[in-house]
Enzyme design. Structure first.
Site, PDB file in Angstrom:
ATOM      1  N   ASN A 190       0.671  -1.149  -0.013  1.00 53.33           N
ATOM      2  CA  ASN A 190       0.014  -0.145  -0.066  1.00 53.33           C
ATOM      3  C   ASN A 190       0.887   1.186  -0.030  1.00 53.33           C
ATOM      4  OD1 ASN A 190      -2.361  -1.822   0.238  1.00 53.33           O
ATOM      5  ND2 ASN A 190      -1.986  -1.829   2.424  1.00 53.33           N
ATOM      6  N   ARG A 191       2.028   1.115  -0.505  1.00 54.90           N
ATOM      7  CA  ARG A 191       2.954   2.369  -0.612  1.00 54.90           C
ATOM      8  C   ARG A 191       3.520   2.884   0.896  1.00 54.90           C
ATOM      9  NH1 ARG A 191       3.344  -0.033  -5.065  1.00 54.90           N
ATOM     10  NH2 ARG A 191       2.994   1.006  -7.032  1.00 54.90           N
ATOM     11  N   LEU A 192       3.261   2.037   2.071  1.00 55.29           N
ATOM     12  CA  LEU A 192       3.530   2.234   3.276  1.00 55.29           C
ATOM     13  C   LEU A 192       4.950   1.855   3.426  1.00 55.29           C
ATOM     14  CD1 LEU A 192       0.355   2.015   5.156  1.00 55.29           C
ATOM     15  CD2 LEU A 192       1.108   4.152   4.059  1.00 55.29           C
TER      16      LEU A 192
END
Ligand SMILES: Cc1cc2nc3c(=O)[nH]c(=O)nc-3n(C[C@H](O)[C@H](O)[C@H](O)COP(=O)(O)O)c2cc1C
Length: 212
Positions: A190-192
């Site tokens: 999730n692009r975290l």
């Protein structure tokens, strides 16, 4: 290439994690750990790194090969009169970047570059395969040349002249980048992503996390 094709190139990164509680407090040791993992991951040339330099406010970047590292810094070899060589002589502040896509990892390193001693460069030069030594001798790296033939002719002429013992060119040798900052990046879902930075303050390394 239409933009939809590019927009649809998406990967969800989930191969690892990087936590403050688990990183080594010494960034060189952390680098060593990740480098060992890259070496055993069948990555094609894990020692290929992007070197960014900048003189006169105009950055330039290219790949060079890492040829040694320890707590003094990261070593590579090149032609001192090349574009990068000239830029480093004007502004020794530079950046290195490793991207190991198979591991979803990136390492950024920033610091100052110094020339290696002539002795150390010579030792490495003489350890290279003979034809690579001739390659270095034949190439006035980053200068305009008329055509490929010119280069190959020079290579053959030099081989004829020096046989098994090509001299190291005066303008060829090693550099070492002495880091003041490392950033270890691990792709996460999730692009975290995880981004752990080590920043040198006097002789200590401050460690902090950056937002992805
Ligand atoms: C995989 C790879 C490895 C390379 N390794 C080196 C190297 O170790 N030293 C070097 O001078 N150039 C190396 N090059 C060539 C450089 O990227 C670049 O073309 C050359 O050094 C001239 O750069 P400059 O004009 O910015 O000085 C490599 C290129 C690639 C793609």
């Amino acid at each position: 290439m239409d933009e939809n094709t590019l927009n649809n190139l998406r990967k969800n990164y989930q191969k690892g994690e990087l936590l403050e509680s688990k990183v080594n407090p010494n960034p060189f040791k952390q680098f060593d750990k990740w480098f060992e993992e890259a070496l055993s991951s069948n990555i094609y040339e894990p020692n290929a790194m992007i070197l960014a330099t900048a003189a006169d406010n105009r950055p330039s970047a290219r790949v060079v090969l890492l040829k040694g590292f320890d707590e003094n810094g990261f070593k590579f070899y090149t032609n001192y009169n090349s574009r990068k060589g000239k830029e480093i002589s004007i502004n020794p502040n530079a950046a290195l970047l490793f991207y190991w896509m198979e591991l979803e990892r990136q390492i950024r390193i920033e610091g100052r570059i110094e020339k290696l001693s002539k002795e150390e460069s010579l030792e490495y030069f003489n350890s290279r395969p003979l034809d690579s030594r001739y390659g270095a001798l034949a190439s006035s790296q980053s200068e305009i040349i008329p055509d490929r033939e010119y280069l190959e002719k020079k290579f053959s002429e030099l081989k004829e002249k020096y046989g098994d013992n090509p001299p190291m060119p005066d303008n060829w040798g090693g550099f070492i980048l002495k880091p003041v900052l490392f950033e270890f990046w691990q792709g996460r879902p999730n692009r975290l992503h995880d981004r752990i930075v080590y920043e040198k303050k006097e002789s200590n390394w401050n460690i902090y996390r950056l937002s992805p």
